[in-house]
Design a protein around this motif. Sequence first.
Motif, PDB file in Angstrom:
ATOM      1  N   LYS A  28      12.849   4.944   1.501  1.00 32.91           N
ATOM      2  CA  LYS A  28      13.422   4.356   2.714  1.00 32.91           C
ATOM      3  C   LYS A  28      12.771   4.975   3.955  1.00 32.91           C
ATOM      4  N   GLU A  29      12.634   6.291   3.914  1.00 30.29           N
ATOM      5  CA  GLU A  29      12.024   7.001   5.052  1.00 30.29           C
ATOM      6  C   GLU A  29      10.578   6.583   5.256  1.00 30.29           C
ATOM      7  N   ALA A  30       9.843   6.502   4.144  1.00 29.17           N
ATOM      8  CA  ALA A  30       8.423   6.137   4.242  1.00 29.17           C
ATOM      9  C   ALA A  30       8.275   4.740   4.826  1.00 29.17           C
ATOM     10  N   MET A  31       9.132   3.834   4.402  1.00 36.05           N
ATOM     11  CA  MET A  31       9.067   2.456   4.901  1.00 36.05           C
ATOM     12  C   MET A  31       9.409   2.414   6.400  1.00 36.05           C
ATOM     13  N   ALA A  32      10.456   3.172   6.749  1.00 35.10           N
ATOM     14  CA  ALA A  32      10.889   3.161   8.141  1.00 35.10           C
ATOM     15  C   ALA A  32       9.810   3.759   9.036  1.00 35.10           C
ATOM     16  N   GLN A  33       9.171   4.805   8.528  1.00 34.49           N
ATOM     17  CA  GLN A  33       8.146   5.491   9.310  1.00 34.49           C
ATOM     18  C   GLN A  33       6.924   4.592   9.540  1.00 34.49           C
ATOM     19  N   GLU A  34       6.514   3.882   8.491  1.00 36.66           N
ATOM     20  CA  GLU A  34       5.288   3.084   8.592  1.00 36.66           C
ATOM     21  C   GLU A  34       5.535   1.691   9.174  1.00 36.66           C
ATOM     22  N   ALA A  93       0.836  -1.206   0.000  1.00 32.38           N
ATOM     23  CA  ALA A  93       0.000   0.000   0.000  1.00 32.38           C
ATOM     24  C   ALA A  93       0.873   1.259   0.000  1.00 32.38           C
ATOM     25  N   ILE A  94       1.976   1.217   0.732  1.00 30.10           N
ATOM     26  CA  ILE A  94       2.883   2.375   0.758  1.00 30.10           C
ATOM     27  C   ILE A  94       3.467   2.590  -0.638  1.00 30.10           C
ATOM     28  N   LEU A  95       3.899   1.499  -1.264  1.00 29.16           N
ATOM     29  CA  LEU A  95       4.492   1.600  -2.609  1.00 29.16           C
ATOM     30  C   LEU A  95       3.464   2.122  -3.611  1.00 29.16           C
ATOM     31  N   THR A  96       2.234   1.656  -3.470  1.00 27.93           N
ATOM     32  CA  THR A  96       1.175   2.091  -4.385  1.00 27.93           C
ATOM     33  C   THR A  96       0.919   3.584  -4.218  1.00 27.93           C
ATOM     34  N   LYS A  97       0.966   4.021  -2.967  1.00 30.04           N
ATOM     35  CA  LYS A  97       0.692   5.425  -2.675  1.00 30.04           C
ATOM     36  C   LYS A  97       1.812   6.319  -3.230  1.00 30.04           C
ATOM     37  N   VAL A 157     -11.318  -1.626  -2.937  1.00 31.53           N
ATOM     38  CA  VAL A 157     -11.280  -2.740  -3.904  1.00 31.53           C
ATOM     39  C   VAL A 157     -10.157  -2.497  -4.916  1.00 31.53           C
ATOM     40  N   ASP A 158     -10.064  -1.270  -5.403  1.00 33.05           N
ATOM     41  CA  ASP A 158      -9.016  -0.954  -6.387  1.00 33.05           C
ATOM     42  C   ASP A 158      -7.624  -1.198  -5.816  1.00 33.05           C
ATOM     43  N   LEU A 159      -7.438  -0.698  -4.599  1.00 29.10           N
ATOM     44  CA  LEU A 159      -6.121  -0.828  -3.971  1.00 29.10           C
ATOM     45  C   LEU A 159      -5.778  -2.306  -3.740  1.00 29.10           C
ATOM     46  N   THR A 160      -6.745  -3.054  -3.286  1.00 26.66           N
ATOM     47  CA  THR A 160      -6.479  -4.469  -3.007  1.00 26.66           C
ATOM     48  C   THR A 160      -6.215  -5.231  -4.298  1.00 26.66           C
ATOM     49  N   ARG A 161      -6.944  -4.874  -5.354  1.00 29.26           N
ATOM     50  CA  ARG A 161      -6.695  -5.539  -6.649  1.00 29.26           C
ATOM     51  C   ARG A 161      -5.279  -5.266  -7.127  1.00 29.26           C
ATOM     52  N   MET A 188       9.555   0.326 -20.806  1.00 31.07           N
ATOM     53  CA  MET A 188       9.131   1.596 -20.220  1.00 31.07           C
ATOM     54  C   MET A 188       8.980   1.457 -18.700  1.00 31.07           C
ATOM     55  N   PHE A 189       9.297   2.493 -17.999  1.00 28.20           N
ATOM     56  CA  PHE A 189       9.118   2.532 -16.548  1.00 28.20           C
ATOM     57  C   PHE A 189       7.615   2.611 -16.269  1.00 28.20           C
ATOM     58  N   SER A 190       7.124   1.645 -15.552  1.00 25.22           N
ATOM     59  CA  SER A 190       5.688   1.621 -15.283  1.00 25.22           C
ATOM     60  C   SER A 190       5.485   1.494 -13.772  1.00 25.22           C
ATOM     61  N   PRO A 191       5.220   2.621 -13.101  1.00 22.63           N
ATOM     62  CA  PRO A 191       5.151   2.564 -11.634  1.00 22.63           C
ATOM     63  C   PRO A 191       3.913   1.829 -11.127  1.00 22.63           C
ATOM     64  N   LEU A 192       4.075   1.190 -10.011  1.00 22.06           N
ATOM     65  CA  LEU A 192       2.955   0.527  -9.344  1.00 22.06           C
ATOM     66  C   LEU A 192       2.038   1.613  -8.800  1.00 22.06           C
ATOM     67  N   LYS A 193       0.774   1.579  -9.189  1.00 26.61           N
ATOM     68  CA  LYS A 193      -0.165   2.603  -8.690  1.00 26.61           C
ATOM     69  C   LYS A 193      -1.573   2.014  -8.610  1.00 26.61           C
TER      70      LYS A 193
END
Lengths: 647, 340
Positions: free
Chosen positions: A298-304, A24-28, A263-267, A642-647
């Motif tokens: 790294k910061e976001a992961m450490a924080q959450e 979820a953090i990566l998606t955000k 639902v979108d996020l979980t999918r 192509m770079f395709s970010p997880l979203k």
Amino acid sequence: MFKPVPLVLVNIEVGEAYVSQATAILTKLRIIHLVNLVETPLGKLGYMGELERDLLGRYEQVGAEVDRWTQALEIAPQVVEIPPDLDPAKDIYRLEEAVRQIGQQVTPLLQELSEIDEQLALLKRQQENLEKLRPTGINLEELANLRFTYLTPGLVPTENLAKLEEALAHLHHALIPVTTAASRTVILAAALATDREVVEQALKGAFSEPMEVPAAQGSLEDVLAGLQAQIQDLEKSQEEALARRAAFREQLGQDLIRLRNRVDLTRTLLKARVLFGKVDHAYLVSGWIPAQLAEKLKEAMAQELGEHALVEILTPEAIPGVREGILKIPILFNNPYLLRPFERLTKAYGTPGYGEVEPTAFLAIGFLVMFGMMFGDVGQGAVLLSLGYLIFRKFIRYTDYGIILMECGVSSMVFGVLYGSLFGIEGLLPVLWFAPLKNIMYFMKISLIFGGGFISLGLILSFINALRLRQGGLPAGELLAAFFYWIIAAIGLRYLLTGVLIWDFWLAFAVAVGTLGLTAIFIWQRLRLSAAKIQTQQEGPGLQILEGAIEAIDGTVRYIGNTISFIRISAFALAHAGLFIAVFSLAETLGRLGGGGVFYWLTIALGNAVIILLEGLVVSIQTMRLEYYEFLSKFFHGGGEMFSPLK
Amino acid sequence: MALKSLLLTSEDYYFLLRSPDPDDFLRYLTTTAYGESLSGWDWHTVEAESEFNQHLYSELARNFQKVGRGLKKREGLFIRSLAQRLVGENLKVVLRSIHRGLPPDRALNLLLPVEKLSSLNFRELLNIGSIRALADYLARTPWGPPLARALPRYLREHSLFPLEMSIDLWVFDCILQGRHSLSRRDRRLTGQLLGIMADINNIIWAARFKEIYGFPGEEIYQYLLGAGSLGEPRRRHDLAFAPNLAVMIDRLPRRPYGEVLKGAMDLAAVEEGLTHYWVKTLEKVLILPPFQIGLPITFLLLKELEIHNLITLFTGLILKIPSDRLSQLILGKAAGSRYV
């Protein structure tokens, strides 16, 4: 600008209990391009991706249900933040239950609304039909009780009335026209009850539309009054139902929006998990992110997640998989805002590899210059600019095309100023450089010089790519071909500028030394390659050198041919100017017919519009052709991702 | 992770009760704390119910171990003594198996997977030919004295009842002894809990012995526990010598048992009323502040109850019993943390 955004590989190790939160953090953040771990050497070490088809299917179904209720209640889509406490396996039960409960609440109301709509439509249709039959003063009850006569209303195309009369000629019948509106006539068709089938067939043949009337008692006026009352009652019920729907929207709107987002996020999470590696109860998430954002992640992961997630950052150079070519680095374009729309041109040709030169900037500048040269006109450029601006402001989906059109317009205007052309009218603006039609030969020279420069740029970029991609040094054959080409181009350039061919000592000396040096490098490289492949190669070194020499000559000839191809720039610029002459000749001819100059200006306006459309299209195609076939083919390798970010 | 979160929530029970079939039931159950135990298990076998029991009880045994490890040594010892209830149940299975002459392989499936909670090798015990030999074999273990005490009567009457009762009484005694090593505060709390447990056992046993077995008052008196508020000789006498169930209930102290069993007309109603009261008592302890022994004890006892519930539900689904009927058989639905 000439290189993509530098990327680094991030490996995130996380326990099963925290993988949903991590995803979820990566998606955000929307900054990671996931790597399919199963396809990397780690896959062989036992890391397995998870594809939970059944669960995903259930989420798809819940998503469809949520969409259904959202649309039925007319709830506008909205993005809301979902807390990253996702547990897909368990959440699905909660979501299914929530959707089921919403469905239970909403379904009866929606059914009621749908029935009211249907009923209202039927009554209004009947009312309309009865209004058309009003002049007949017909009694519907009597009509329904006729035993020996068949009497039916119908809406027949007026031109088919004669045909209908003809079809019923052999029967005892009467066709009574009531009213006519919009080329259709309302009729009452009467015949014996025994001839009912024949009459119906004939009406069908005449494309008669049956008129639905209610089976009611009383006069037409009474029935109409009754219908009106029913319609009013139904409209009142409809209003009440709509009010209840609005209340539901108020009550369930936020819930449905949250459900939709969850639902979108979980999918996304479930789909992403296919790319994750899993061993026992630990997950390994691997992906590429822009180097400058690595610390943010790294910061976001450490924080959450604190110590529950281990984040490792690796540069491409430190990854054996990248060196061995197993792991491909995706490409994230890095161009200024005004050049970004031209990334579409690059992508249409192929996706550049991470290491090679990113050609968008060259493509963009080349495109604009060539377009301007072929389509140089201040007025038409201004039209393109305005059109582009309109698209840019009004159509968000086509913003890129709007920007390209605006830039083409500006380029066209710049060259229009240089050519002194305003909507094809010459003399209004001073000619700052030259007028294409009056300097045809000069324009051709300019085109050839431009072509030579563009081809040379392509060749230089191919050498840069060869060095960057470390493919065994510079390709000697191509280098030799390029050198020969540049010598011929230099001689040609001198001839084009001075009009004479002078073979002086220094030129001869430079040619001789250069040729000898490059030939020596070429032979040495050929022999080296030949020695390295001695086990597999059938040809001997002599044949290798001969083959290479032919390649060099072929390359030289090809480059010269490619350069000559650029003459089309002047050819299409002349065609552009030629079309103006045709438009003005036509305008003068039509202007002489009278109309006080109206025809003249109308023809000029229409002619310009046609030129903008036709010539604009042709020039764009020719420009792209020159870029793709004469320029990009020199150095572009492609095969990137192509770079395709997880979203 | 809070122990409470390892118990099923009322929401979990809601979805479990809504399951249309065992497949769906197990699919949901794998999303709970039982996921690890049930992962990869295919229920489509002849011995599905027995295998299901094994999975759940192995989870319970794991919980006993996990909880015991996380506490101080003296508290861990008490948890181990609490686990003797499960070991005692297994010993009863061994007794029944030998008594009925069941092949050891068949009896194996009936054993609870509590090997890690006891030093006894039940597989080996099942291969012993007679009850006397079993008593001799276990003579040097803590289980020796209770078996030896009831063995003469078993040999005389050829009934397992005295042996099983002797084991039950010894287990309870063992638990009571275990609490002496606890701190004063924990001793007080466990004393209250075990007292209620003893009272409930005494009432149910007395009622059963009277209604089902028809034992005389003197014998019933011998079998009742000397702990809890009903453990005094006078109270036990009241229970054992009451002529019938109604009089027995009437003789109980008004609070809490008189109120709990108000209107209970038969043994089933008595058992239901007391079990509800027991669950409520445990739930009350579960919400007390942390860092006290009551929390792990009630967690384990509720976990055991939860396993009973799950077995009931699973069997009910296999037998296609309607969910509203099954719902009435479930106890302590709100024990776990609620989903917010």
